[in-house]
Design an enzyme around this catalytic site. Structure first.
Site, short mmCIF file in Angstrom:
data_model
loop_
_atom_site.label_atom_id
_atom_site.label_comp_id
_atom_site.label_asym_id
_atom_site.label_seq_id
_atom_site.Cartn_x
_atom_site.Cartn_y
_atom_site.Cartn_z
N GLU A 102 0.98 -1.48 -0.14
CA GLU A 102 -0.34 0.40 -0.12
C GLU A 102 1.10 0.51 0.04
O GLU A 102 2.04 1.03 0.25
CB GLU A 102 -0.83 0.12 1.31
CG GLU A 102 -2.66 -0.04 1.54
CD GLU A 102 -3.53 0.37 0.53
OE1 GLU A 102 -3.15 1.44 -0.29
OE2 GLU A 102 -4.71 0.22 0.63
N ASP A 103 0.48 2.12 -0.58
CA ASP A 103 1.04 3.86 -0.06
C ASP A 103 1.05 4.61 1.26
O ASP A 103 1.21 5.11 1.33
CB ASP A 103 0.83 4.64 -1.38
CG ASP A 103 -0.59 4.66 -1.36
OD1 ASP A 103 -1.39 4.13 -0.98
OD2 ASP A 103 -1.47 5.86 -2.27
N ASP B 116 -4.64 4.53 6.25
CA ASP B 116 -4.74 5.38 6.95
C ASP B 116 -6.90 5.38 8.02
O ASP B 116 -6.28 4.61 9.25
CB ASP B 116 -6.35 6.55 5.22
CG ASP B 116 -6.97 8.33 6.03
OD1 ASP B 116 -6.47 7.98 7.59
OD2 ASP B 116 -6.87 8.66 5.61
N PHE C 269 -2.53 15.43 4.67
CA PHE C 269 -2.63 15.37 3.79
C PHE C 269 -1.76 14.79 2.84
O PHE C 269 -1.45 15.89 2.69
CB PHE C 269 -4.06 16.14 2.69
CG PHE C 269 -4.45 15.67 1.76
CD1 PHE C 269 -6.13 15.11 1.59
CD2 PHE C 269 -3.99 15.48 0.55
CE1 PHE C 269 -6.82 14.62 0.45
CE2 PHE C 269 -5.15 15.27 -0.60
CZ PHE C 269 -6.33 14.50 -0.84
N ARG D 205 0.94 12.05 -8.13
CA ARG D 205 1.22 11.20 -7.91
C ARG D 205 2.62 10.88 -8.85
O ARG D 205 3.58 9.86 -7.63
CB ARG D 205 0.13 10.36 -8.59
CG ARG D 205 -1.30 10.13 -8.41
CD ARG D 205 -1.50 8.45 -8.89
NE ARG D 205 -2.64 8.29 -9.21
CZ ARG D 205 -3.64 8.24 -8.01
NH1 ARG D 205 -3.36 7.85 -6.80
NH2 ARG D 205 -5.13 8.22 -7.83
C1 PRP Z 1 -5.77 5.03 -1.08
C2 PRP Z 1 -5.05 4.18 -0.13
C3 PRP Z 1 -5.29 3.11 -0.07
C4 PRP Z 1 -6.54 3.62 0.80
C5 PRP Z 1 -6.09 3.80 2.16
O1 PRP Z 1 -6.32 4.80 -2.44
O2 PRP Z 1 -4.39 3.86 -1.67
O3 PRP Z 1 -5.77 2.26 -0.90
O4 PRP Z 1 -6.50 4.78 0.37
O5 PRP Z 1 -7.70 4.46 2.78
P1 PRP Z 1 -8.23 3.47 4.20
O6 PRP Z 1 -7.16 3.15 4.67
O7 PRP Z 1 -8.89 4.79 4.89
O8 PRP Z 1 -8.53 2.56 3.65
P2 PRP Z 1 -7.84 5.51 -2.22
O9 PRP Z 1 -9.15 5.07 -3.08
O10 PRP Z 1 -6.88 6.61 -2.24
O11 PRP Z 1 -6.84 5.39 -4.16
P3 PRP Z 1 -5.71 5.22 -4.97
O12 PRP Z 1 -4.73 4.23 -4.38
O13 PRP Z 1 -6.21 5.50 -6.28
O14 PRP Z 1 -5.84 7.46 -5.31
#
Ligand code: PRP
Length: 181
Positions: free
Chosen positions: A102-103, A106, A155, A168
Protein backbone atom coordinates in the site's frame (compact mmCIF):
# COMPACT_ATOMS: atom_id res chain seq x y z
CA UNK A 1 -6.89 21.47 -9.84
CA UNK A 2 -5.28 24.90 -9.84
CA UNK A 3 -1.56 25.47 -9.47
CA UNK A 4 -2.45 27.77 -6.56
CA UNK A 5 -3.87 24.78 -4.69
CA UNK A 6 -1.02 22.36 -5.44
CA UNK A 7 1.43 25.08 -4.34
CA UNK A 8 -0.01 24.91 -0.82
CA UNK A 9 1.61 21.51 -0.21
CA UNK A 10 4.80 21.65 1.87
CA UNK A 11 7.76 19.23 1.88
CA UNK A 12 7.36 16.31 4.28
CA UNK A 13 9.84 13.63 3.13
CA UNK A 14 12.58 14.28 0.59
CA UNK A 15 13.36 12.06 -2.38
CA UNK A 16 16.41 10.77 -0.47
CA UNK A 17 14.38 9.96 2.63
CA UNK A 18 11.85 8.07 0.50
CA UNK A 19 14.66 6.16 -1.22
CA UNK A 20 16.22 5.24 2.14
CA UNK A 21 12.85 4.02 3.44
CA UNK A 22 12.31 1.85 0.35
CA UNK A 23 15.81 0.34 0.66
CA UNK A 24 15.24 -0.37 4.37
CA UNK A 25 11.88 -2.07 3.73
CA UNK A 26 13.29 -4.11 0.83
CA UNK A 27 16.12 -5.20 3.16
CA UNK A 28 13.67 -6.33 5.86
CA UNK A 29 11.61 -8.29 3.31
CA UNK A 30 14.74 -9.81 1.75
CA UNK A 31 15.89 -11.04 5.17
CA UNK A 32 12.47 -12.47 6.05
CA UNK A 33 11.94 -14.27 2.74
CA UNK A 34 15.46 -15.22 1.61
CA UNK A 35 15.29 -17.96 -1.02
CA UNK A 36 11.49 -17.95 -1.12
CA UNK A 37 8.95 -16.96 -3.76
CA UNK A 38 6.85 -13.93 -2.79
CA UNK A 39 3.77 -12.52 -4.49
CA UNK A 40 3.68 -8.73 -4.09
CA UNK A 41 0.14 -7.38 -4.44
CA UNK A 42 -0.03 -3.67 -5.21
CA UNK A 43 -3.23 -1.82 -4.35
CA UNK A 44 -4.03 0.48 -7.27
CA UNK A 45 -3.54 3.15 -8.01
CA UNK A 46 -1.48 4.75 -5.27
CA UNK A 47 1.04 1.92 -4.78
CA UNK A 48 2.30 1.74 -8.37
CA UNK A 49 5.51 3.75 -7.89
CA UNK A 50 6.34 2.35 -4.44
CA UNK A 51 5.80 -1.23 -5.61
CA UNK A 52 7.96 -0.71 -8.70
CA UNK A 53 10.86 0.65 -6.61
CA UNK A 54 10.43 -1.88 -3.77
CA UNK A 55 10.57 -5.06 -5.89
CA UNK A 56 13.69 -3.80 -7.66
CA UNK A 57 15.48 -3.44 -4.31
CA UNK A 58 14.50 -6.85 -2.94
CA UNK A 59 17.37 -9.37 -3.10
CA UNK A 60 17.49 -13.20 -3.09
CA UNK A 61 13.71 -13.47 -3.34
CA UNK A 62 11.80 -14.79 -6.34
CA UNK A 63 9.39 -11.92 -7.03
CA UNK A 64 5.90 -12.15 -8.49
CA UNK A 65 3.70 -9.07 -8.93
CA UNK A 66 -0.04 -8.63 -9.17
CA UNK A 67 -2.49 -5.78 -8.57
CA UNK A 68 -5.90 -5.24 -7.06
CA UNK A 69 -8.10 -2.18 -7.09
CA UNK A 70 -10.39 -1.40 -4.18
CA UNK A 71 -12.84 1.47 -4.27
CA UNK A 72 -14.91 2.84 -1.42
CA UNK A 73 -18.48 3.58 -2.30
CA UNK A 74 -21.07 5.37 -0.19
CA UNK A 75 -24.70 6.06 -1.02
CA UNK A 76 -27.10 8.96 -0.59
CA UNK A 77 -29.00 7.05 2.10
CA UNK A 78 -25.96 5.91 4.05
CA UNK A 79 -22.90 7.97 4.95
CA UNK A 80 -21.02 4.71 5.56
CA UNK A 81 -18.67 3.69 2.78
CA UNK A 82 -18.06 0.11 1.84
CA UNK A 83 -14.98 -1.13 0.00
CA UNK A 84 -15.60 -2.98 -3.27
CA UNK A 85 -13.00 -4.86 -5.31
CA UNK A 86 -13.16 -3.50 -8.85
CA UNK A 87 -10.09 -5.42 -10.07
CA UNK A 88 -9.23 -8.72 -8.48
CA UNK A 89 -6.01 -10.76 -8.34
CA UNK A 90 -5.06 -12.56 -11.52
CA UNK A 91 -2.40 -14.74 -9.85
CA UNK A 92 -3.77 -17.40 -7.50
CA UNK A 93 -2.27 -16.69 -4.04
CA UNK A 94 -3.10 -20.15 -2.65
CA UNK A 95 -0.09 -21.63 -0.87
CA UNK A 96 2.08 -18.57 -1.54
CA UNK A 97 3.85 -15.99 0.59
CA UNK A 98 1.89 -12.80 -0.15
CA UNK A 99 2.72 -9.21 0.74
CA UNK A 100 0.08 -6.52 0.20
CA UNK A 101 1.77 -3.26 -0.83
CA UNK A 102 0.00 0.00 0.00
CA UNK A 103 1.04 3.61 -0.43
CA UNK A 104 -0.91 4.66 2.66
CA UNK A 105 -3.08 3.14 5.35
CA UNK A 106 -5.54 5.66 6.77
CA UNK A 107 -8.74 4.36 8.40
CA UNK A 108 -7.57 0.81 7.71
CA UNK A 109 -10.87 -0.09 6.08
CA UNK A 110 -9.49 -0.87 2.61
CA UNK A 111 -6.81 -3.08 4.03
CA UNK A 112 -8.94 -5.02 6.50
CA UNK A 113 -11.37 -5.78 3.69
CA UNK A 114 -8.56 -6.85 1.38
CA UNK A 115 -6.91 -9.01 4.04
CA UNK A 116 -10.17 -10.95 4.53
CA UNK A 117 -10.55 -11.29 0.78
CA UNK A 118 -7.04 -12.66 0.19
CA UNK A 119 -7.02 -14.83 3.35
CA UNK A 120 -10.06 -16.62 1.96
CA UNK A 121 -7.87 -17.70 -0.97
CA UNK A 122 -5.52 -19.57 1.42
CA UNK A 123 -2.08 -17.97 1.03
CA UNK A 124 0.75 -19.62 3.00
CA UNK A 125 1.38 -16.30 4.75
CA UNK A 126 -0.05 -12.81 4.30
CA UNK A 127 1.79 -9.66 5.31
CA UNK A 128 1.33 -5.93 4.85
CA UNK A 129 3.86 -3.36 3.66
CA UNK A 130 2.97 0.31 3.49
CA UNK A 131 4.99 3.36 2.65
CA UNK A 132 2.98 5.54 5.03
CA UNK A 133 1.17 4.39 8.14
CA UNK A 134 -1.16 7.25 9.06
CA UNK A 135 -2.63 6.79 12.51
CA UNK A 136 -5.10 9.54 13.40
CA UNK A 137 -8.22 8.19 11.67
CA UNK A 138 -7.53 4.46 12.09
CA UNK A 139 -10.66 2.60 13.10
CA UNK A 140 -10.13 -0.84 11.56
CA UNK A 141 -7.40 -2.76 13.36
CA UNK A 142 -4.80 -4.02 10.96
CA UNK A 143 -1.34 -5.44 11.54
CA UNK A 144 1.30 -3.55 9.60
CA UNK A 145 4.40 -5.69 9.13
CA UNK A 146 6.58 -3.23 7.18
CA UNK A 147 6.13 0.57 7.34
CA UNK A 148 8.26 3.26 5.70
CA UNK A 149 6.98 6.26 7.63
CA UNK A 150 4.52 6.78 10.45
CA UNK A 151 2.56 10.03 10.39
CA UNK A 152 -0.21 11.14 12.72
CA UNK A 153 -2.31 13.19 10.33
CA UNK A 154 -2.34 15.43 7.27
CA UNK A 155 -3.23 15.13 3.60
CA UNK A 156 -0.13 13.68 1.91
CA UNK A 157 0.69 13.60 -1.79
CA UNK A 158 3.50 12.52 -4.09
CA UNK A 159 5.30 9.24 -4.84
CA UNK A 160 2.02 7.69 -6.00
CA UNK A 161 -0.35 9.55 -3.69
CA UNK A 162 -2.71 11.99 -5.38
CA UNK A 163 -4.88 14.98 -4.85
CA UNK A 164 -7.67 14.83 -7.41
CA UNK A 165 -5.45 12.53 -9.53
CA UNK A 166 -2.61 15.10 -9.55
CA UNK A 167 0.90 15.06 -8.02
CA UNK A 168 1.34 11.28 -8.07
CA UNK A 169 4.53 11.79 -10.08
CA UNK A 170 6.39 13.78 -7.40
CA UNK A 171 9.58 12.07 -6.25
CA UNK A 172 9.21 13.54 -2.77
CA UNK A 173 6.23 13.46 -0.38
CA UNK A 174 4.38 16.63 0.52
CA UNK A 175 1.67 17.51 3.01
CA UNK A 176 -1.11 20.07 3.10
CA UNK A 177 -0.60 22.19 6.22
CA UNK A 178 -3.59 22.55 8.57
CA UNK A 179 -5.17 26.04 8.67
CA UNK A 180 -3.11 27.37 11.56
CA UNK A 181 0.24 25.88 10.57
C1 PRP B 1 -5.94 5.17 -0.78
C2 PRP B 1 -4.77 4.24 -0.48
C3 PRP B 1 -5.42 3.07 0.18
C4 PRP B 1 -6.63 3.66 0.85
C5 PRP B 1 -6.35 3.80 2.31
O1 PRP B 1 -6.49 4.83 -2.00
O2 PRP B 1 -4.08 3.88 -1.63
O3 PRP B 1 -5.76 2.05 -0.73
O4 PRP B 1 -6.86 4.95 0.28
O5 PRP B 1 -7.43 4.36 2.97
P1 PRP B 1 -8.18 3.64 4.18
O6 PRP B 1 -7.13 3.07 5.09
O7 PRP B 1 -8.94 4.79 4.83
O8 PRP B 1 -9.09 2.60 3.64
P2 PRP B 1 -7.50 5.79 -2.78
O9 PRP B 1 -8.91 5.34 -2.48
O10 PRP B 1 -7.17 7.22 -2.49
O11 PRP B 1 -7.25 5.44 -4.29
P3 PRP B 1 -5.93 5.60 -5.17
O12 PRP B 1 -4.91 4.64 -4.59
O13 PRP B 1 -6.38 5.19 -6.53
O14 PRP B 1 -5.47 7.03 -5.13
Amino acid sequence: MTDKFTEKFKPLFTREEVEDAVIRLAGEISRDFRGEEVLFVGVLKGSFIFLADLVRKVKDVSVEVDFVRVRSYGSSTSPETKPVITKDLEVNPAGKFVIIVEDIIDTGETLSYLIKHIRAMNPKDLRVCTLIDKRERRHSRVQVDYAGFTVEKGFVVGYGLDVGEKLRELEEIKVLPENNE
